[in-house]
Each structure stands twice: as C-alpha cells, then as structure tokens.
Design an enzyme around this catalytic site. Structure first.
Site, PDB file in Angstrom:
ATOM      1  N   ALA A   1       1.974   1.847  -3.523  1.00  0.00           N
ATOM      2  CA  ALA A   1       0.837   2.369  -4.291  1.00  0.00           C
ATOM      3  C   ALA A   1       0.626   3.853  -3.978  1.00  0.00           C
ATOM      4  O   ALA A   1       0.351   4.660  -4.878  1.00  0.00           O
ATOM      5  CB  ALA A   1      -0.416   1.568  -3.993  1.00  0.00           C
ATOM      6  N   HIS A   2       0.765   4.206  -2.699  1.00  0.00           N
ATOM      7  CA  HIS A   2       0.633   5.618  -2.302  1.00  0.00           C
ATOM      8  C   HIS A   2       1.745   6.459  -2.944  1.00  0.00           C
ATOM      9  O   HIS A   2       1.481   7.568  -3.431  1.00  0.00           O
ATOM     10  CB  HIS A   2       0.682   5.735  -0.779  1.00  0.00           C
ATOM     11  CG  HIS A   2       0.608   7.134  -0.273  1.00  0.00           C
ATOM     12  ND1 HIS A   2      -0.482   7.946  -0.474  1.00  0.00           N
ATOM     13  CD2 HIS A   2       1.514   7.877   0.427  1.00  0.00           C
ATOM     14  CE1 HIS A   2      -0.268   9.136   0.086  1.00  0.00           C
ATOM     15  NE2 HIS A   2       0.939   9.109   0.632  1.00  0.00           N
ATOM     16  N   ALA A   3       2.959   5.940  -2.956  1.00  0.00           N
ATOM     17  CA  ALA A   3       4.081   6.659  -3.567  1.00  0.00           C
ATOM     18  C   ALA A   3       3.810   6.910  -5.045  1.00  0.00           C
ATOM     19  O   ALA A   3       4.060   8.006  -5.555  1.00  0.00           O
ATOM     20  CB  ALA A   3       5.376   5.867  -3.382  1.00  0.00           C
TER      21      ALA A   3
ATOM     22  N   LEU B   1       0.840  -1.195   0.000  1.00  0.00           N
ATOM     23  CA  LEU B   1       0.000   0.000   0.000  1.00  0.00           C
ATOM     24  C   LEU B   1       0.881   1.254   0.000  1.00  0.00           C
ATOM     25  O   LEU B   1       0.555   2.249  -0.661  1.00  0.00           O
ATOM     26  CB  LEU B   1      -0.935  -0.004   1.210  1.00  0.00           C
ATOM     27  CG  LEU B   1      -1.942   1.131   1.304  1.00  0.00           C
ATOM     28  CD1 LEU B   1      -2.841   1.173   0.065  1.00  0.00           C
ATOM     29  CD2 LEU B   1      -2.792   0.980   2.552  1.00  0.00           C
TER      30      LEU B   1
END
Length: 113
Positions: A75-77, A72
């Site tokens: 994915a956030h990066a 996650l």
C-alpha cells in the site's frame, strides 16, 4: 517473480528517485536552467517507468490469481507511485510556467522559449 516485499521496496526506491529528480527539475527551471530541468525530468521518467513496470507485474499477478496478499508495504509503494506521478505532472506544468515567465521578463534564461 520476486517476493512481494522485494517488489514493493523496488517500487518505493524507483519512484522515490523519480520524485527527487522531478523536484530538482522544478528547482532548475526556477533559476532558468531549462536544459538541466529537461535532463532531470528525463532521468525521473526513466526511474518512474522502472517502478511502474514492477507495479504492472504485480497487477498481472493479481489478475491471474497469484497475488493473494496485500500488505501495508505494498500500500505504501502504491502511495509513493501515485505521489511521484503527481510530481511528474506538476513538474512539467511548473517548468513550462517558469519558462514562460522568464521569457516575458528580462530574457536572461539559458534557452529561448
């Protein structure tokens, strides 16, 4: 190569910094400070490229079968990277628009078009 978590945090940090510079560039252009806007854009581009380089390294690892986990945090990066790139494009368009608008108005900006 650094750990996936460390690389993800580096991307988030660098592109977050870039996004902040792009926002400041827009604000500078809005009040006619186009030299400041260009410098803030340059600084934003520098930070963005650092984040993009780390992302490219992760992509290379993935292509070589080394990177097997998607978290996650990663994915956030990537979301932050895309957001900063969008701000980068929009900031240049808005800076150009402000410069054109001010040159058509009273001409009291710090630079000519």
């Amino acid at each position: 190569m650094k750990s996936l978590e460390l690389a993800s945090m580096e991307i988030i940090s660098m592109v977050g910094t870039a996004r902040s510079y792009y926002i400041e560039a827009i604000r500078s252009a809005k009040i006619g400070k186009f030299a400041d806007a260009r410098e803030q854009t340059r600084q934003g581009d520098e930070a963005f490229l650092k984040g993009q380089k780390v992302h490219s390294q992760l992509l290379q690892q993935d292509a070589n079968g080394v990177l097997t986990t998607v978290t996650l945090l990663l994915a956030h990066a990537e979301d932050q990277l895309m957001s900063a790139e969008t701000f980068r494009i929009l900031s240049q368009e808005l800076i150009d628009l402000y410069q054109q608008t001010l040159s058509l108005g009273n001409g009291n900006n710090d630079e000519s078009v």
